[in-house]
Motif scaffolding. Structure first.
Motif, mmCIF file in Angstrom:
data_model
loop_
_atom_site.group_PDB
_atom_site.id
_atom_site.type_symbol
_atom_site.label_atom_id
_atom_site.label_comp_id
_atom_site.label_asym_id
_atom_site.label_seq_id
_atom_site.Cartn_x
_atom_site.Cartn_y
_atom_site.Cartn_z
ATOM 1 N N GLU A 231 -9.980 5.263 -10.857
ATOM 2 C CA GLU A 231 -11.313 4.652 -10.772
ATOM 3 C C GLU A 231 -11.487 3.775 -9.535
ATOM 4 O O GLU A 231 -12.555 3.239 -9.296
ATOM 5 C CB GLU A 231 -11.571 3.803 -12.026
ATOM 6 C CG GLU A 231 -11.601 4.623 -13.311
ATOM 7 C CD GLU A 231 -11.847 3.753 -14.522
ATOM 8 O OE1 GLU A 231 -12.003 2.529 -14.341
ATOM 9 O OE2 GLU A 231 -11.879 4.287 -15.638
ATOM 10 N N VAL A 232 -10.437 3.652 -8.750
ATOM 11 C CA VAL A 232 -10.483 2.775 -7.587
ATOM 12 C C VAL A 232 -10.780 3.590 -6.342
ATOM 13 O O VAL A 232 -10.199 4.641 -6.116
ATOM 14 C CB VAL A 232 -9.157 2.009 -7.416
ATOM 15 C CG1 VAL A 232 -9.167 1.209 -6.121
ATOM 16 C CG2 VAL A 232 -8.925 1.090 -8.595
ATOM 17 N N ALA A 233 -11.729 3.088 -5.533
ATOM 18 C CA ALA A 233 -12.057 3.771 -4.282
ATOM 19 C C ALA A 233 -10.898 3.641 -3.301
ATOM 20 O O ALA A 233 -9.948 2.881 -3.518
ATOM 21 C CB ALA A 233 -13.320 3.157 -3.683
ATOM 22 N N GLU A 234 -10.981 4.388 -2.220
ATOM 23 C CA GLU A 234 -9.948 4.345 -1.187
ATOM 24 C C GLU A 234 -9.714 2.906 -0.731
ATOM 25 O O GLU A 234 -10.646 2.169 -0.457
ATOM 26 C CB GLU A 234 -10.371 5.186 0.013
ATOM 27 C CG GLU A 234 -10.409 6.679 -0.276
ATOM 28 C CD GLU A 234 -9.028 7.288 -0.439
ATOM 29 O OE1 GLU A 234 -8.104 6.831 0.253
ATOM 30 O OE2 GLU A 234 -8.876 8.191 -1.266
ATOM 31 N N SER A 235 -8.467 2.536 -0.658
ATOM 32 C CA SER A 235 -8.124 1.209 -0.157
ATOM 33 C C SER A 235 -7.660 1.349 1.285
ATOM 34 O O SER A 235 -7.643 2.427 1.845
ATOM 35 C CB SER A 235 -7.013 0.599 -1.023
ATOM 36 O OG SER A 235 -5.842 1.376 -0.925
ATOM 37 N N GLY A 236 -7.276 0.224 1.881
ATOM 38 C CA GLY A 236 -6.805 0.263 3.254
ATOM 39 C C GLY A 236 -5.517 1.043 3.415
ATOM 40 O O GLY A 236 -5.177 1.502 4.478
ATOM 41 N N LYS A 237 -4.794 1.165 2.349
ATOM 42 C CA LYS A 237 -3.551 1.924 2.365
ATOM 43 C C LYS A 237 -3.879 3.389 2.104
ATOM 44 O O LYS A 237 -4.835 3.701 1.413
ATOM 45 C CB LYS A 237 -2.679 1.350 1.241
ATOM 46 C CG LYS A 237 -1.336 1.974 1.031
ATOM 47 C CD LYS A 237 -0.685 1.261 -0.156
ATOM 48 C CE LYS A 237 0.654 1.862 -0.494
ATOM 49 N NZ LYS A 237 1.255 1.217 -1.669
ATOM 50 N N ASP A 238 -3.093 4.300 2.651
ATOM 51 C CA ASP A 238 -3.309 5.712 2.362
ATOM 52 C C ASP A 238 -3.176 5.948 0.867
ATOM 53 O O ASP A 238 -2.166 5.581 0.256
ATOM 54 C CB ASP A 238 -2.276 6.581 3.091
ATOM 55 C CG ASP A 238 -2.673 6.854 4.528
ATOM 56 O OD1 ASP A 238 -3.779 6.462 4.912
ATOM 57 O OD2 ASP A 238 -1.871 7.453 5.253
ATOM 58 N N LYS A 239 -4.170 6.566 0.262
ATOM 59 C CA LYS A 239 -4.106 6.877 -1.158
ATOM 60 C C LYS A 239 -2.952 7.842 -1.407
ATOM 61 O O LYS A 239 -2.828 8.865 -0.751
ATOM 62 C CB LYS A 239 -5.423 7.514 -1.607
ATOM 63 C CG LYS A 239 -5.546 7.719 -3.100
ATOM 64 C CD LYS A 239 -5.699 6.401 -3.820
ATOM 65 C CE LYS A 239 -5.969 6.623 -5.313
ATOM 66 N NZ LYS A 239 -5.987 5.344 -6.024
ATOM 67 N N GLY A 240 -2.090 7.497 -2.359
ATOM 68 C CA GLY A 240 -0.990 8.382 -2.709
ATOM 69 C C GLY A 240 0.252 8.235 -1.861
ATOM 70 O O GLY A 240 1.186 9.026 -1.992
ATOM 71 N N ASP A 241 0.305 7.206 -1.003
ATOM 72 C CA ASP A 241 1.506 7.002 -0.187
ATOM 73 C C ASP A 241 2.753 6.875 -1.052
ATOM 74 O O ASP A 241 3.790 7.483 -0.766
ATOM 75 C CB ASP A 241 1.359 5.735 0.661
ATOM 76 C CG ASP A 241 0.746 6.025 2.023
ATOM 77 O OD1 ASP A 241 0.463 7.205 2.296
ATOM 78 O OD2 ASP A 241 0.543 5.076 2.794
ATOM 79 N N ASP A 242 2.666 6.042 -2.094
ATOM 80 C CA ASP A 242 3.835 5.833 -2.950
ATOM 81 C C ASP A 242 4.277 7.143 -3.594
ATOM 82 O O ASP A 242 5.478 7.421 -3.711
ATOM 83 C CB ASP A 242 3.523 4.798 -4.040
ATOM 84 C CG ASP A 242 3.386 3.386 -3.486
ATOM 85 O OD1 ASP A 242 3.722 3.176 -2.309
ATOM 86 O OD2 ASP A 242 2.930 2.506 -4.238
ATOM 87 N N PHE A 243 3.312 7.948 -4.009
ATOM 88 C CA PHE A 243 3.610 9.232 -4.649
ATOM 89 C C PHE A 243 4.351 10.148 -3.681
ATOM 90 O O PHE A 243 5.402 10.713 -4.011
ATOM 91 C CB PHE A 243 2.310 9.882 -5.119
ATOM 92 C CG PHE A 243 2.458 11.279 -5.637
ATOM 93 C CD1 PHE A 243 3.044 11.519 -6.872
ATOM 94 C CD2 PHE A 243 2.022 12.355 -4.879
ATOM 95 C CE1 PHE A 243 3.185 12.813 -7.353
ATOM 96 C CE2 PHE A 243 2.151 13.660 -5.349
ATOM 97 C CZ PHE A 243 2.731 13.881 -6.591
ATOM 98 N N ARG A 244 3.816 10.298 -2.484
ATOM 99 C CA ARG A 244 4.425 11.227 -1.515
ATOM 100 C C ARG A 244 5.772 10.727 -1.010
ATOM 101 O O ARG A 244 6.639 11.531 -0.629
ATOM 102 C CB ARG A 244 3.455 11.469 -0.352
ATOM 103 C CG ARG A 244 2.194 12.212 -0.798
ATOM 104 C CD ARG A 244 1.288 12.604 0.366
ATOM 105 N NE ARG A 244 0.173 13.410 -0.126
ATOM 106 C CZ ARG A 244 -1.005 12.929 -0.486
ATOM 107 N NH1 ARG A 244 -1.214 11.626 -0.404
ATOM 108 N NH2 ARG A 244 -1.959 13.723 -0.918
ATOM 109 N N ASP A 245 5.956 9.405 -1.005
ATOM 110 C CA ASP A 245 7.237 8.848 -0.575
ATOM 111 C C ASP A 245 8.288 8.863 -1.684
ATOM 112 O O ASP A 245 9.445 8.505 -1.439
ATOM 113 C CB ASP A 245 7.056 7.402 -0.097
ATOM 114 C CG ASP A 245 6.256 7.315 1.196
ATOM 115 O OD1 ASP A 245 6.164 8.325 1.909
ATOM 116 O OD2 ASP A 245 5.720 6.225 1.480
ATOM 117 N N GLY A 246 7.864 9.236 -2.898
ATOM 118 C CA GLY A 246 8.802 9.250 -4.009
ATOM 119 C C GLY A 246 9.212 7.869 -4.476
ATOM 120 O O GLY A 246 10.320 7.676 -4.996
#
Length: 336
Positions: A231-246
């Protein structure tokens, strides 16, 4: 200390009170930052300025100033020390973005993308060095011990996070240890040093340390929730960074623990780096939502937020205490 009536969550909470409280002081701090990031090597102020001018909440130096105001400190030592806190934080961001391979920071291209990884690492080293110059200028061995100790703990936390990357067996306890080191240690130190310059006793030091540490944990928990909040719009951080970095953050840890075998199979592939597309991210967000992992992460954040408020509940009621309490409420209510 007396009990506090908690009002979490407060959706209307704002940083406005702490911004107003520290506005004059932050002008001094920003002048010091601008002066001390200068160098005869033009690349250094250009790269440092790219990140420092990129915005950010400046929570950590503001907390140093707010803590000093809470103690009614009327000197000027805390300005340089707040600049130290911001330099340490900025240096760790530069290094983190290189380690993570980040493309974005605070809504703009990360410094390592614009200037290259070697320059980002070396300018981070420069800012660390400047921070230690400022610490020694203050002249307090106690301050030096607190801030240098925090710097070492932050580095340990980042290494611990690196070793936990893609490790699905990472426990919630270990995750909180990582957060306590890589994020909360600097929040704690930023607050604690105010008690040193105000010449207060160990009990006051510890109360401010507890406030900062618990706020820092709550702050990071909310950051990690936001990365998977559908429900959160795009933040200053890339969306999904944590996911892709594992990265094994709490939403993933909870969703994996609660998931079916099919869901766990997905997480094993995703965290090993085999499922990193936008569709895979959307699926991960749906699984996290199914198991209420974002909400539960926010609930844990509220627990630490309440502990932060409790830590300063025994101080006299004044604008500084009110602003610091509202900063905690903002930290857990924010959606960005």
């Amino acid at each position: 200390m007396t009990a506090t009536v908690h009002t979490l969550p407060r959706s209307d909470a704002s940083l406005a009170p702490i911004l107003a409280l520290t506005a004059d002081g932050m002008n001094h701090v920003n002048a010091i930052i601008l002066d001390r990031m200068q160098s005869k090597i033009p690349l250094i102020p250009a790269l440092a300025g790219h990140l420092i001018a990129g915005g950010g909440k400046r929570m950590r130096p503001m907390l140093t100033l707010a803590s000093a105001a809470l103690l009614e400190y009327e000197g000027a030592r805390h300005y340089k020390l707040a600049a130290v806190v911001e330099f340490i934080h900025t240096a760790t961001l530069l290094h983190d973005d290189v380690v993570d391979g980040s493309d974005m920071r605070r809504g703009k291209q990360a410094a390592n993308v614009v200037f290259g990884n070697p320059a980002a690492v070396l300018v981070g080293d420069f800012l660390f060095s400047r921070s230690f110059e400022l610490m020694t200028e203050d002249g307090s061995l106690r301050v030096l011990k607190i801030l240098s100790g925090a710097s070492a703990i932050i580095a340990e936390g980042e290494v611990d996070q690196l070793t936990a990357q893609r490790q699905l067996e990472t426990s919630e306890e270990r995750y909180l240890q990582i957060v306590g080191a890589k994020t909360a240690a600097l929040f704690a130190a930023a607050c604690r040093i105010a008690a040193v310059v105000a010449e207060r006793d160990a009990k006051i030091e510890q109360a401010l340390d507890d406030y900062g540490r618990n706020l820092g944990i709550a702050f990071q928990l909310v950051d990690d929730a936001i990365d998977y909040d559908s429900e959160v719009a795009e933040s200053g951080k890339d969306k999904g960074d944590d996911f892709r970095d594992g990265k094994m953050t709490l939403p993933v840890i909870l969703a994996y623990a609660r998931g079916s075998e099919d869901e766990r199979a997905f997480w094993r592939e995703a965290m090993s780096g085999k499922r990193t597309s936008d569709e895979d991210l959307a699926h991960a967000i749906s699984l996290i939502a199914r198991h209420d992992a974002v909400n539960d992460t926010r609930e844990r954040a509220k627990h630490f937020a309440n502990r932060a408020i409790d830590a300063i509940s025994g101080f006299p009621a004044n604008p500084a205490r009110a602003a610091m309490i509202e900063a905690v409420q903002f930290a857990v209510a924010r959606r960005f």
